[in-house]
Scaffold this motif. Structure first.
Motif, PDB file in Angstrom:
ATOM      1  N   ASP A  54       0.980  -1.086   0.186  1.00 54.63           N
ATOM      2  CA  ASP A  54       0.053  -0.528   0.198  1.00 54.63           C
ATOM      3  C   ASP A  54       0.549   1.378   0.227  1.00 54.63           C
ATOM      4  N   TYR A  55       1.920   1.189   0.563  1.00 59.42           N
ATOM      5  CA  TYR A  55       2.940   2.219   1.141  1.00 59.42           C
ATOM      6  C   TYR A  55       3.229   2.753  -0.762  1.00 59.42           C
ATOM      7  N   PHE A  56       3.669   0.838  -1.329  1.00 57.10           N
ATOM      8  CA  PHE A  56       4.639   1.945  -2.474  1.00 57.10           C
ATOM      9  C   PHE A  56       3.712   1.911  -3.499  1.00 57.10           C
ATOM     10  N   MET A  57       2.582   0.836  -3.711  1.00 59.20           N
ATOM     11  CA  MET A  57       1.642   1.916  -4.524  1.00 59.20           C
ATOM     12  C   MET A  57       1.472   3.558  -4.277  1.00 59.20           C
ATOM     13  N   ASP A  58       1.265   4.236  -3.266  1.00 57.83           N
ATOM     14  CA  ASP A  58       0.876   4.979  -3.042  1.00 57.83           C
ATOM     15  C   ASP A  58       2.658   6.552  -2.794  1.00 57.83           C
ATOM     16  N   SER A  59       3.571   5.661  -4.039  1.00 59.09           N
ATOM     17  CA  SER A  59       4.385   6.533  -3.663  1.00 59.09           C
ATOM     18  C   SER A  59       5.323   6.826  -5.285  1.00 59.09           C
ATOM     19  N   PRO A  60       4.668   7.870  -6.027  1.00 60.83           N
ATOM     20  CA  PRO A  60       5.351   8.398  -7.239  1.00 60.83           C
ATOM     21  C   PRO A  60       7.036   8.765  -6.945  1.00 60.83           C
ATOM     22  N   GLY A  95      -4.783  23.939  12.246  1.00 57.59           N
ATOM     23  CA  GLY A  95      -3.931  23.906  13.404  1.00 57.59           C
ATOM     24  C   GLY A  95      -2.726  23.474  13.615  1.00 57.59           C
ATOM     25  N   GLU A  96      -2.761  22.312  13.028  1.00 56.77           N
ATOM     26  CA  GLU A  96      -1.173  21.308  12.642  1.00 56.77           C
ATOM     27  C   GLU A  96      -1.502  20.705  11.454  1.00 56.77           C
ATOM     28  N   LEU A  97      -0.259  20.561  11.121  1.00 56.52           N
ATOM     29  CA  LEU A  97       0.439  19.330  10.135  1.00 56.52           C
ATOM     30  C   LEU A  97      -0.090  18.205  10.539  1.00 56.52           C
ATOM     31  N   PRO A  98      -0.159  17.384   9.113  1.00 58.77           N
ATOM     32  CA  PRO A  98       0.188  15.890  10.071  1.00 58.77           C
ATOM     33  C   PRO A  98       1.240  15.691   9.843  1.00 58.77           C
ATOM     34  N   ASP A  99       1.753  14.614  10.978  1.00 60.10           N
ATOM     35  CA  ASP A  99       3.125  13.878  11.825  1.00 60.10           C
ATOM     36  C   ASP A  99       3.286  13.153  10.592  1.00 60.10           C
ATOM     37  N   TYR A 100       3.786  13.377   9.464  1.00 58.63           N
ATOM     38  CA  TYR A 100       3.961  13.036   8.297  1.00 58.63           C
ATOM     39  C   TYR A 100       4.414  11.443   9.044  1.00 58.63           C
ATOM     40  N   ASP A 101       4.763  10.399   8.290  1.00 54.14           N
ATOM     41  CA  ASP A 101       5.026   9.182   8.501  1.00 54.14           C
ATOM     42  C   ASP A 101       7.011   9.182   8.876  1.00 54.14           C
ATOM     43  N   PHE A 102       8.080  10.082   8.025  1.00 52.01           N
ATOM     44  CA  PHE A 102       8.915   9.996   8.289  1.00 52.01           C
ATOM     45  C   PHE A 102       9.672  11.469   8.435  1.00 52.01           C
ATOM     46  N   GLY A 103       9.139  12.322   8.610  1.00 54.87           N
ATOM     47  CA  GLY A 103       8.982  13.275   9.668  1.00 54.87           C
ATOM     48  C   GLY A 103       9.234  14.569   7.969  1.00 54.87           C
ATOM     49  N   GLU A 104       8.728  14.303   6.749  1.00 54.86           N
ATOM     50  CA  GLU A 104       8.707  14.961   5.731  1.00 54.86           C
ATOM     51  C   GLU A 104       7.444  14.845   4.954  1.00 54.86           C
ATOM     52  N   TYR A 105       7.346  16.189   4.155  1.00 55.99           N
ATOM     53  CA  TYR A 105       6.651  15.989   3.193  1.00 55.99           C
ATOM     54  C   TYR A 105       6.794  16.627   1.289  1.00 55.99           C
ATOM     55  N   THR A 106       6.514  16.062   0.966  1.00 61.74           N
ATOM     56  CA  THR A 106       7.259  16.116  -0.983  1.00 61.74           C
ATOM     57  C   THR A 106       6.183  16.316  -1.701  1.00 61.74           C
ATOM     58  N   PHE A 107       7.180  17.217  -2.667  1.00 66.19           N
ATOM     59  CA  PHE A 107       5.702  18.127  -3.591  1.00 66.19           C
ATOM     60  C   PHE A 107       7.174  17.636  -4.635  1.00 66.19           C
ATOM     61  N   MET A 136      -2.384  15.238  -8.221  1.00 60.91           N
ATOM     62  CA  MET A 136      -2.700  13.836  -7.563  1.00 60.91           C
ATOM     63  C   MET A 136      -1.656  13.767  -6.362  1.00 60.91           C
ATOM     64  N   GLU A 137      -2.907  13.310  -4.858  1.00 62.58           N
ATOM     65  CA  GLU A 137      -2.642  14.060  -3.495  1.00 62.58           C
ATOM     66  C   GLU A 137      -2.260  12.265  -3.172  1.00 62.58           C
ATOM     67  N   HIS A 138      -0.296  12.254  -2.133  1.00 59.51           N
ATOM     68  CA  HIS A 138      -0.817  10.945  -1.995  1.00 59.51           C
ATOM     69  C   HIS A 138      -0.243  10.965  -0.388  1.00 59.51           C
ATOM     70  N   ARG A 139       0.381  10.202   0.388  1.00 60.86           N
ATOM     71  CA  ARG A 139       0.003   9.946   2.127  1.00 60.86           C
ATOM     72  C   ARG A 139       1.111  11.355   2.158  1.00 60.86           C
ATOM     73  N   ASN A 140       2.674  11.003   2.124  1.00 65.55           N
ATOM     74  CA  ASN A 140       3.854  12.104   2.233  1.00 65.55           C
ATOM     75  C   ASN A 140       3.872  12.818   0.799  1.00 65.55           C
ATOM     76  N   SER A 141       3.046  13.043  -0.050  1.00 60.14           N
ATOM     77  CA  SER A 141       3.442  13.988  -0.744  1.00 60.14           C
ATOM     78  C   SER A 141       2.567  13.712  -1.807  1.00 60.14           C
ATOM     79  N   THR A 142       3.030  14.777  -2.681  1.00 53.64           N
ATOM     80  CA  THR A 142       2.343  15.108  -4.044  1.00 53.64           C
ATOM     81  C   THR A 142       2.628  14.882  -5.401  1.00 53.64           C
ATOM     82  N   ILE A 143       1.957  14.932  -6.496  1.00 54.78           N
ATOM     83  CA  ILE A 143       2.351  14.690  -7.777  1.00 54.78           C
ATOM     84  C   ILE A 143       1.959  16.649  -8.169  1.00 54.78           C
ATOM     85  N   VAL A 144       2.587  17.301  -9.289  1.00 56.55           N
ATOM     86  CA  VAL A 144       1.906  18.464  -9.307  1.00 56.55           C
ATOM     87  C   VAL A 144       2.374  18.409 -10.789  1.00 56.55           C
TER      88      VAL A 144
END
Length: 598
Positions: A179-185, A239-251, A264-272
């Motif tokens: 699931d995590y792999f599929m959600d990781s562009p 009021g807060e950011l989500p607690d990203y799994d590895f402490g990072e979010y990446t566009f 396209m949104e993903h758990r800790n990243s997004t494609i634009v």
């Protein structure tokens, strides 16, 4: 969902504390990038003594329609641990079966990919833009296993890797399960990266923006300042950011001519993605997608409909909550830009009219509620079909429908006592469902609104506008924040259909002039009121001779034969939304509270 996340985090913990698990291992190389081809190797070991079933996904996280990714896979071969060739058979278009193995199967195949967006993969000399479901086979019955993937980057092209996957070393990355792999562009290119740290309670979270573009570093610097404003403004809503799994979010941004516009949104990243570079209008026009997709890291990724859990990689994923998950996100998209000072209040307010008119004037509301419109997603969410449809009369985008309902709920809450507003309702949803990742239903949304604004208010809103298709009193609601909502174009004509070069180019809108006259897609106009149309006739000049409510004789061509009908013009009933210049002190205060974060 909550249990799945706990398993994910446990797997991550065990993996990085010395506990050894069998991993499914992939590698991918791009020697023939100019041919849009990638070479992929997958190794599955410690297999049970049964047929190994490998599949390509038919769906992609964040999308709701079916996408047949297997069509771009070929040259599939398999060997065992000793290099002996194994027989590969097909049980359906999406699956490869491999038996008589010795517990290890090594599969190789070629992938063709040439669409750079949020759903597909694109491989060329500029980048390897990989959506994981469109790229990698997966093994049935082994979805729980950790995954390692090595990206053999093109050093000659100065490629590097950007992804939410955990970086191990030497361009090898890790996912705790399928699931995590599929959600990781993943974007592999000669891109640039900007980062900043956001204080989130007692934690520091890192926001990264990886940009593949043909512009300058100075342009990126300017754009990144806009991105930072969006991030910080959205943090205020919840009021807060989500607690990203590895402490990072990446566009993961690709603003290049060979990309296709998408987000396209993903758990800790997004494609634009966009074909517009920053110097070609992208500085202003691309930031809206950034705003929309980042809002999703709360709304849909963690405040998540129960209907999307677990995500199905074999069939379309249908949800009746997309009017909220996508639509309320769309409401905040431009509101955040306004609050962040990236668009003016005037531009924001005037931009509301497009969505309001689309929903207000659509005959589709008599066929489907917002919930039922959401059910249409598998047919419209980048879905492909060859047979004609009647969407002009039967469908309203759940993005837009939900957006105007979000506006109505926000202004309705602000009209109650107690300084209520949509921001605080979203905070309550976040605390109740999102923070602990408890999937919700439509009734759960209603129950939270009951807690926040009372049973009468919540029942009225859901009964009238969610379970039914009535329209809120927008004129009154908008007046409460000093916005005029008036029909200001009634001297203009409404034909009730799109016409190009005097040919009907869309299905006529039910109840409109073209529909009432019996016209259909493909009909060609010959004359109106005996005024013949020829090659030199201009649309604007020609139709400008007529008035609303005027009835004329229409001659038209259908299937090579001339026909005659009566055509009655109607007035343009579209509404405009404009800021009132002179308002009372209370109305001005209401508007200021609405257009800036409380």
């Amino acid at each position: 969902m909550k249990n799945r996340i706990l398993i994910v985090l446990l797997t991550v913990f065990l993996s990085f504390t010395g506990f050894s698990q069998t991993s499914n291992e992939y590698s991918i190389s791009f020697d023939k990038a100019e041919q849009h081809e990638a070479q992929i190797t997958a190794v599955f070991s410690n297999l049970e003594n049964k047929v190994l079933q490998l599949r390509m996904s038919r769906t992609s996280p964040g999308r709701y329609a079916v996408h047949e990714f297997a069509k771009n896979v070929y040259n599939v071969k398999a060997v065992d641990s000793k290099g002996n060739t194994l027989s590969v058979t097909r049980s359906d278009p999406h699956q490869w079966n491999i038996g008589s193995h010795d517990g290890t199967v090594k599969v190789t195949y070629t992938l063709f990919g040439n669409r750079g967006d949020g759903t597909y993969s694109q491989i060329d000399e500029t980048h390897a833009h990989l959506n994981i479901p469109a790229t990698f086979m997966y093994a049935l019955d082994y979805e729980h296993r950790p995954i390692k993937v090595k990206f053999d980057v093109r050093k000659d092209l100065k490629w590097k890797v950007a992804t939410q996957l955990k970086n191990l070393d030497n361009n090898t990355f890790y996912a705790p399960n399928l699931d995590y792999f599929m959600d990781s562009p993943t974007e592999i290119s000669n891109h640039s990266v900007r980062s900043f740290i956001v204080k989130n309670g007692e934690k520091d979270l890192k926001i990264n923006f990886a940009l593949h573009h043909n512009g300058t570093e100075a342009e990126f610097d300017t754009y990144f300042e806009k991105v930072k404003k969006v991030v910080l403004e959205q943090q205020k809503v919840f009021g807060e950011l989500p607690d990203y799994d590895f402490g990072e979010y990446t566009f993961l941004a690709c603003y290049i001519p060979n990309a296709s516009g998408d987000g396209m949104e993903h758990r800790n990243s997004t494609i634009v993605t966009s074909t517009r570079g920053l110097a070609e209008g992208g500085m202003e026009r691309n930031i809206g997608t950034v705003s929309h997709e980042f809002f999703h890291c709360w709304n849909v990724e963690r405040i998540r409909p129960q209907t999307l859990e677990p995500f199905d990689y074999t069939e379309a994923n249908m949800s009746g909550e997309l009017w909220f998950a996508e639509g309320f996100t769309s409401y905040y998209t431009n509101l955040i830009l306004c609050r962040a000072g990236l668009i003016t209040k005037k531009k924001y307010v005037e931009g509301l009219s497009g969505g309001l008119n689309y929903v207000w004037n659509s005959p589709a509301r008599k066929y489907f509620t917002p919930i039922e419109m959401s059910y249409q997603a598998p047919f419209v969410d980048a879905a492909r079909s060859v047979d004609p449809v009647n969407r002009e009369n039967t469908f309203i985008s759940y993005y837009t429908y939900g957006s105007v309902l979000g506006l109505a709920l926000d202004l309705s809450l602000r009209d109650l006592d107690g300084d209520k507003n949509l921001d605080d309702f979203m905070k309550l949803l976040w605390k109740t469902y999102g923070r602990n990742e408890i999937p919700y239903t439509v009734r759960d949304l209603q129950n939270v609104l009951t807690t926040y604004a009372g049973a009468t208010f919540a029942t009225d809103f859901f009964s009238n506008y969610i379970f039914d298709s009535k329209m809120p009193a927008y004129k009154t609601l908008l007046a409460s924040v000093g916005v005029d909502f008036n029909q200001s174009n009634q001297n203009e004509l409404d034909l009730g259909v799109h016409i190009g070069n005097f040919k009907i180019s869309s299905n006529p809108i039910e109840g409109g002039p073209a529909y009432n006259a019996g016209l259909a897609l493909g009909d060609e106009l010959i004359s109106l009121d005996d005024m013949v149309i020829n090659a030199e006739t201009k649309d604007a000049t020609y139709f400008g001779q007529f008035q609303p409510n005027q009835t004329v004789k229409l001659i038209y061509n259908r299937f090579g034969k001339q026909r005659e009908t009566q055509f009655t013009f109607k007035a343009n009933n579209d509404y405009s939304t404009k800021l009132q210049e002179k308002v009372s002190k209370k109305v001005k205060e209401n508007r200021e509270q609405w257009l800036r974060t409380n």
